[in-house]
Design a protein around this motif. Sequence first.
Motif, PDB file in Angstrom:
ATOM      1  N   ASP A   5       5.757  -8.291  -6.724  1.00 13.69           N
ATOM      2  CA  ASP A   5       4.698  -7.347  -7.092  1.00 13.69           C
ATOM      3  C   ASP A   5       5.270  -6.012  -7.534  1.00 13.69           C
ATOM      4  O   ASP A   5       4.823  -5.415  -8.516  1.00 13.69           O
ATOM      5  N   SER A  18       2.427   1.564  -3.509  1.00 18.06           N
ATOM      6  CA  SER A  18       1.436   1.939  -4.511  1.00 18.06           C
ATOM      7  C   SER A  18       1.035   3.401  -4.373  1.00 18.06           C
ATOM      8  O   SER A  18       0.862   4.108  -5.366  1.00 18.06           O
ATOM      9  N   THR A  19       0.895   3.858  -3.129  1.00 15.93           N
ATOM     10  CA  THR A  19       0.540   5.251  -2.884  1.00 15.93           C
ATOM     11  C   THR A  19       1.650   6.189  -3.318  1.00 15.93           C
ATOM     12  O   THR A  19       1.400   7.305  -3.800  1.00 15.93           O
ATOM     13  N   GLN A  37       5.309  -3.992 -11.365  1.00  8.68           N
ATOM     14  CA  GLN A  37       4.979  -2.591 -11.623  1.00  8.68           C
ATOM     15  C   GLN A  37       6.114  -1.896 -12.367  1.00  8.68           C
ATOM     16  O   GLN A  37       5.888  -1.148 -13.314  1.00  8.68           O
ATOM     17  N   ASP A  67       0.828  -1.208   0.000  1.00  7.45           N
ATOM     18  CA  ASP A  67       0.000   0.000   0.000  1.00  7.45           C
ATOM     19  C   ASP A  67       0.859   1.253   0.000  1.00  7.45           C
ATOM     20  O   ASP A  67       0.571   2.230  -0.703  1.00  7.45           O
TER      21      ASP A  67
END
Length: 229
Positions: free
Chosen positions: A149, A97-98, A153, A94
Amino acid sequence: MAQAPGGENTGARRAVPAADAKPTSRVRMSAAQRREQLIAIGRQVFAEKGFDATSIEEVAARARVSKPMIYEHFGGKEGLYAVVVDREVRALLDRLSTALTAGHPRELLEQAALALLGYIEEETSGFRVLVRESPLMSATGNFSSVLNDVGHQVEHILGAEFSSRGYDPKLAELYSQALVGMVALTGRWWLEVRRPRKETVAAHLVNLAWNGLSHLEAGPGLITVRKPG
């Protein structure tokens, strides 16, 4: 010394009858509160000792509960560990991603590096849990899953960048794993030394990665390996 009628000593403090004394109340936690307490304590113990050296007895002793209560909530040490790891994986993903909000690849690289180093700095126990190896956890339940992950990205970002520069986009996966691995290993090193400051570490990581990327050769080779005649 003067005495009050009935022989009572006026200088003596009157004892409080047992019936008047207020009993000390013990605050009881709800099931949800107890579960959160056990997760927090388990996180700390796993960070300090790793999975194998952690015992249910120690977690129970620190929480001041009985062993059966931990089994009731998590089914055992494995269940508690799985919950702790899952929470840390989600928290780190999180955060990453933020952080990835910029459009320019170099800015994205800076944001990713700072996000990881910030997590290490602010959630040290959680990061220690993630980077410790455990035979119980597969590649989908530990730090490796986070790196995979993040690598995916970065792969998408590099793929577009490679295509625009005339490089083979199929190599984006290879380069993304190299970049993410570099940042992750540097983070593990920085976890222990904590110097220089995270902004400086991030700047040097980006310096190495970006300045190298900006001068990539389309068909690199090793100068120590002779080409076949």
